[in-house]
Write a protein that holds these residues in place. Structure first.
Motif, PDB file in Angstrom:
ATOM      1  N   ALA A 459       0.771  -1.156   0.137  1.00 57.37           N
ATOM      2  CA  ALA A 459      -0.089  -0.092  -0.126  1.00 57.37           C
ATOM      3  C   ALA A 459       0.781   1.421  -0.020  1.00 57.37           C
ATOM      4  N   GLY A 460       1.998   1.131   0.209  1.00 59.67           N
ATOM      5  CA  GLY A 460       3.109   2.261   0.471  1.00 59.67           C
ATOM      6  C   GLY A 460       3.861   2.437  -0.821  1.00 59.67           C
ATOM      7  N   ASP A 461       3.687   1.599  -2.179  1.00 61.23           N
ATOM      8  CA  ASP A 461       4.315   1.666  -3.077  1.00 61.23           C
ATOM      9  C   ASP A 461       3.553   3.014  -3.850  1.00 61.23           C
ATOM     10  N   GLY A 462       5.022   3.721  -4.325  1.00 58.20           N
ATOM     11  CA  GLY A 462       4.315   5.024  -5.073  1.00 58.20           C
ATOM     12  C   GLY A 462       3.913   6.171  -4.023  1.00 58.20           C
ATOM     13  N   GLU A 463       3.709   6.011  -2.724  1.00 59.43           N
ATOM     14  CA  GLU A 463       3.110   6.838  -1.962  1.00 59.43           C
ATOM     15  C   GLU A 463       3.987   7.829  -1.072  1.00 59.43           C
ATOM     16  N   TRP A 464       5.420   7.793  -1.339  1.00 66.08           N
ATOM     17  CA  TRP A 464       6.002   8.807  -0.625  1.00 66.08           C
ATOM     18  C   TRP A 464       5.482  10.034  -0.748  1.00 66.08           C
ATOM     19  N   GLY A 465       5.558  10.622   0.548  1.00 71.54           N
ATOM     20  CA  GLY A 465       4.905  12.030   0.162  1.00 71.54           C
ATOM     21  C   GLY A 465       3.558  12.134   0.199  1.00 71.54           C
ATOM     22  N   LEU A 466       2.885  11.396  -0.092  1.00 75.45           N
ATOM     23  CA  LEU A 466       1.068  11.387  -0.614  1.00 75.45           C
ATOM     24  C   LEU A 466       0.577  10.648   0.597  1.00 75.45           C
ATOM     25  N   LYS A 467       0.028   9.369   0.288  1.00 76.26           N
ATOM     26  CA  LYS A 467      -0.801   8.564   1.307  1.00 76.26           C
ATOM     27  C   LYS A 467      -0.005   8.169   2.500  1.00 76.26           C
ATOM     28  N   MET A 468       1.588   8.097   2.211  1.00 79.87           N
ATOM     29  CA  MET A 468       2.097   7.754   3.503  1.00 79.87           C
ATOM     30  C   MET A 468       2.039   9.026   4.542  1.00 79.87           C
ATOM     31  N   MET A 503      10.272  17.130   6.698  1.00 79.87           N
ATOM     32  CA  MET A 503      10.385  18.204   5.736  1.00 79.87           C
ATOM     33  C   MET A 503       9.093  18.238   4.718  1.00 79.87           C
ATOM     34  N   ARG A 504       8.633  17.318   4.602  1.00 83.43           N
ATOM     35  CA  ARG A 504       7.576  17.319   3.479  1.00 83.43           C
ATOM     36  C   ARG A 504       6.239  17.897   4.429  1.00 83.43           C
ATOM     37  N   ALA A 505       6.021  17.762   5.709  1.00 84.76           N
ATOM     38  CA  ALA A 505       4.980  18.401   6.469  1.00 84.76           C
ATOM     39  C   ALA A 505       5.092  19.535   6.544  1.00 84.76           C
ATOM     40  N   ALA A 506       6.307  20.318   6.724  1.00 81.64           N
ATOM     41  CA  ALA A 506       6.457  21.645   6.856  1.00 81.64           C
ATOM     42  C   ALA A 506       6.250  22.487   5.716  1.00 81.64           C
ATOM     43  N   GLN A 507       6.291  21.654   4.283  1.00 80.09           N
ATOM     44  CA  GLN A 507       6.118  22.293   3.084  1.00 80.09           C
ATOM     45  C   GLN A 507       4.525  21.897   2.509  1.00 80.09           C
ATOM     46  N   VAL A 522      15.825  13.380   3.649  1.00 85.30           N
ATOM     47  CA  VAL A 522      15.941  13.370   2.172  1.00 85.30           C
ATOM     48  C   VAL A 522      15.161  14.592   1.783  1.00 85.30           C
ATOM     49  N   SER A 523      15.898  15.404   1.011  1.00 80.26           N
ATOM     50  CA  SER A 523      14.859  16.738   0.507  1.00 80.26           C
ATOM     51  C   SER A 523      14.917  16.601  -1.033  1.00 80.26           C
ATOM     52  N   ASP A 524      15.814  15.905  -1.567  1.00 77.44           N
ATOM     53  CA  ASP A 524      15.848  15.810  -3.213  1.00 77.44           C
ATOM     54  C   ASP A 524      15.875  14.341  -3.632  1.00 77.44           C
ATOM     55  N   MET A 525      14.751  13.788  -3.957  1.00 77.11           N
ATOM     56  CA  MET A 525      14.973  12.475  -4.523  1.00 77.11           C
ATOM     57  C   MET A 525      15.497  12.174  -5.784  1.00 77.11           C
ATOM     58  N   PRO A 526      15.336  13.098  -6.587  1.00 77.02           N
ATOM     59  CA  PRO A 526      15.885  12.724  -8.052  1.00 77.02           C
ATOM     60  C   PRO A 526      17.628  12.794  -7.620  1.00 77.02           C
ATOM     61  N   ARG A 527      18.167  13.593  -6.657  1.00 75.47           N
ATOM     62  CA  ARG A 527      19.627  13.540  -6.603  1.00 75.47           C
ATOM     63  C   ARG A 527      20.054  12.158  -5.898  1.00 75.47           C
ATOM     64  N   MET A 528      18.939  11.794  -4.802  1.00 73.99           N
ATOM     65  CA  MET A 528      19.541  10.276  -4.298  1.00 73.99           C
ATOM     66  C   MET A 528      19.398   9.332  -5.357  1.00 73.99           C
ATOM     67  N   PRO A 557      10.926  17.900  -1.227  1.00 75.42           N
ATOM     68  CA  PRO A 557      10.596  19.244  -0.555  1.00 75.42           C
ATOM     69  C   PRO A 557      11.526  20.313  -1.079  1.00 75.42           C
ATOM     70  N   ILE A 558      12.670  20.149  -1.558  1.00 82.73           N
ATOM     71  CA  ILE A 558      13.590  21.399  -1.871  1.00 82.73           C
ATOM     72  C   ILE A 558      13.140  21.839  -2.986  1.00 82.73           C
ATOM     73  N   ASN A 559      12.247  21.307  -3.918  1.00 87.44           N
ATOM     74  CA  ASN A 559      11.600  21.995  -5.048  1.00 87.44           C
ATOM     75  C   ASN A 559      10.329  22.830  -4.761  1.00 87.44           C
ATOM     76  N   HIS A 560      10.135  22.992  -3.464  1.00 84.56           N
ATOM     77  CA  HIS A 560       8.993  23.940  -3.127  1.00 84.56           C
ATOM     78  C   HIS A 560       9.210  24.658  -1.974  1.00 84.56           C
ATOM     79  N   VAL A 561      10.207  25.186  -1.831  1.00 83.46           N
ATOM     80  CA  VAL A 561      10.861  26.176  -0.694  1.00 83.46           C
ATOM     81  C   VAL A 561       9.688  27.149  -0.279  1.00 83.46           C
ATOM     82  N   ASP A 562       9.110  27.855  -1.454  1.00 87.72           N
ATOM     83  CA  ASP A 562       8.031  28.763  -1.153  1.00 87.72           C
ATOM     84  C   ASP A 562       7.108  28.608  -0.409  1.00 87.72           C
TER      85      ASP A 562
END
Length: 634
Positions: A459-468, A503-507, A522-528, A557-562
């Motif tokens: 149920a967590g597949d594909g859900e980082w920062g979303l349903k998780m 980080m994601r919660a703050a954003q 982890v703030s930048d998943m493409p870099r990871m 989160p690094i892509n949404h600092v605003d």
């Protein structure tokens, strides 16, 4: 039953009446014990001068403990080779030759051998080869008559290099003499032996890194051949222990939605009867001693063991009778299964360690780590369950501050790392420190956590920062509806993947929380993805990261600092090889440039695991200061 004291006064600490921050930051004075094969000595990690060291103790009390240091390294694993030699696997951070992983450092390791009396310490390294990034992993150990080990030995961590896939070397430990046991097999990264030290199978990926495969042989006289394939590691038939008939083994498998132990036909590589399982939970381990089946282990709310071996079953029963109402976990045993070391404790207090001689029915206290926190006054720990917004049931660990009514409390949401891991009822220095300061702490086992069956993990597949992420936020809703938490006094704290969640919660949801604290997040998943797929796992790592979310950049989160709307504290160690420091450093720089409320702390010698007391203390101090400012408990 005889209970006698056997404390190591050399490492004892004076008890104080107060509970200062340093108590919670203190490294355990006794952890990860391993008995020698004859049960006369024990190797254990101990805090010495604020850092973890390996200590060898003679259990007859006739000699002083031997402290072994391998320099600026982290202890990863320890193996006895007979009763006179030990091999220590240590890791450290550094660069590999002149190559870098997109500017990041990476993990390096070495195997350090030494005698049980602390003498003749030397690095196990082939004299014919240049120093390696990876010193090898021990896959089999010999005995006093044959003080040898087999190690899986890659010569590069870069997957495109010829030396990425390991060979197997036989090493004479006292003489540091290497000889080739097995040439590399393409795409195979892990090898396994039987009790006699014969390499029986290997596990790796197909070319391209998608499906996993198993190569197998019946014995030393035959070749390793491909015998099984699967879409994922959890579906591959991997033997855990070979049975006496020579035709079958016991292996973990998920057949009915939950992982259990099954009989495995070695000819057809198909599963037969289920030999052990637990309703509603995954079995997460098959326990072997000297190559023989000893028992099974799993977690419901706490760690549980079921013993097949009659001697260990007797040991468990004796300890349970001696310590009623306590959680008893057998950690290590000698080859005869007569002497065992067990941890004894509760979720609300640090464990004590005891040595049991089964034949004599003699129980001796070895150590009371963190004794200053074992005298009561800790937060109560229970398991609760709440419903996520889509109806999925989410288990969570709840720690309540001592001496305070469970009503309208300031709340800390503390998601675990991994994320393929889980929190259980056990002593936790983060949550207990926060409870000591007056906060209720909830640790959600969000979807994707392990131990609750395949459907829950999937149920967590594909859900980082979303349903998780929703699951974590829904813990706040539950706590508020129960009257437990004050909705105006909620912060989120986490490390590693939990740091990402903070980080994601703050954003993403600054309306729910007053502040956020991330350790090694982890703030930048493409870099990871770039960092991981260039080394270690290659294409398989790329597949993993691409499966975390449909659009990695969108949930980074690094892509949404605003959109960051609450104060955030970022703490990261410069010696962290698991999550490179740039994941926090660059986010902090962008947040500061955008005028956001951010505090950034770099720990010059800090790693991913708080291996140094100084780093623990600094983290707790900065967290307390930050919470006092943005979400005071009183």
């Amino acid at each position: 039953m005889i209970v006698a004291a056997f404390l190591l006064s050399t490492f004892s600490s004076e008890a104080l009446a107060e509970r200062p921050l340093e108590y919670f930051a203190t490294l355990p004075t006794f952890s990860n014990p391993t008995l020698s094969p004859d049960g006369t000595k024990i190797a254990v990690e101990m805090a010495v001068d604020g850092e973890q060291r390996m200590v060898i103790i003679g259990l007859d009390g006739s000699s002083k403990p031997v402290v072994v240091s391998a320099g600026e390294t982290e202890i990863w694993d320890i193996d006895w080779v007979g009763n006179d030699w030990l091999v220590l696997n240590v890791v450290f951070d550094g660069r590999i030759s002149e190559r870098s992983l997109f500017g990041e450092e990476t993990q390096m390791s070495r195997l350090i051998a030494f005698k049980a009396d602390g003498t003749d310490l030397h690095t196990l390294e082939s004299k014919k080869d240049k120093p390696l990034a990876n010193g090898g992993n021990v896959i089999w150990t010999g005995d006093d008559e044959n003080p040898e080990i087999l190690i899986s030995y890659p010569t590069s961590v870069f997957w495109k290099d010829p030396g990425f896939f390991p060979l197997v070397m036989r090493v004479n430990v006292p003489k540091n003499r290497f000889s080739l046991e097995l040439n590399p097999h393409e795409q195979v990264r892990n090898y396994y032996t039987d009790a006699d030290g014969v390499i029986r199978f290997g596990v790796g990926h197909e070319r391209g890194g998608r499906r996993v495969r198993l190569i197998y042989r019946d014995g030393a006289g035959s070749n390793l051949k491909e015998r099984a394939w699967a879409e994922g590691d959890d579906d591959l038939p991997v033997p855990s222990v070979f049975l006496e008939d020579g035709k079958s083994a016991i292996a973990l498998a998920t057949v009915d939605g939950y992982q259990g132990a099954y009989k495995l036909d070695l000819e057809t590589m198909t599963f037969g009867e289920k030999v052990y399982g637990v309703n509603g939970y995954d079995l997460d381990g098959i326990i072997t001693v000297d190559g023989e089946l000893a028992g099974y282990t799993w977690v419901d709310t706490v760690r549980q063991n079921f013993w097949i071996d009659p001697r260990l079953k007797t040991a468990q029963e004796l300890l349970d009778l001696t310590f009623p109402g306590k959680k008893v976990s057998i950690l290590t045993t000698d080859d005869d299964r007569n002497r065992v070391v067990a941890s004894i404790g509760t979720a609300a207090g640090p464990s004590e360690y005891y040595l049991l001689d089964v034949a004599k029915k003699d129980v001796r206290l070895l150590a009371k780590p963190l004794e200053q926190l074992a005298r009561g006054g800790n937060g109560s720990v229970t398991t609760v369950t709440y419903s996520a917004r889509d109806g999925l049931k989410i288990p969570a660990i709840l720690t309540l501050p001592p001496g305070r009514e469970a009503k309208g409390l300031p709340l800390i949401v503390l998601p675990h790392g991994g994320p393929r891991a889980r929190d259980i009822e056990r002593w936790d220095w983060w949550s207990q420190f926060l409870a000591d300061r007056g906060y209720a702490v909830i640790q959600p086992n969000y979807r994707g956590s392990t131990g609750f069956g395949k459907a829950f993990v999937d149920a967590g597949d594909g859900e980082w920062g979303l349903k998780m992420q929703d699951d974590v936020d829904d813990a706040v809703t539950w706590a508020v509806e129960k009257g437990l938490a004050d909705p105006e006094r909620v912060c989120i704290v986490g490390g590693s993947y939990g740091g990402y969640v903070a980080m994601r919660a703050a954003q993403r949801n600054p309306d729910i929380y007053r502040c956020a604290i991330s350790f090694a997040g982890v703030s930048d998943m493409p870099r990871m993805l770039r960092y991981s797929s260039d080394s270690y796992f290659g294409p398989s790592s790329r597949e993993y990261w691409l499966g975390r979310a449909d659009d990695l950049a969108r949930v980074s989160p690094i892509n949404h600092v605003d959109k960051f709307g609450i104060p955030i504290l970022l703490v990261h160690g410069k010696e962290d090889w698991r999550v490179p420091i740039n994941q926090s450093r660059e986010l902090a720089e962008k947040l500061k440039a955008a005028g956001k409320d951010v505090v950034y702390i770099e720990q010059a010698e800090g790693d991913h695991f708080f291996s140094r007391m100084a780093d623990r203390a600094q983290f707790l101090e900065e967290m307390e200061k930050f919470l006092d400012k943005h979400n005071p408990a009183s």
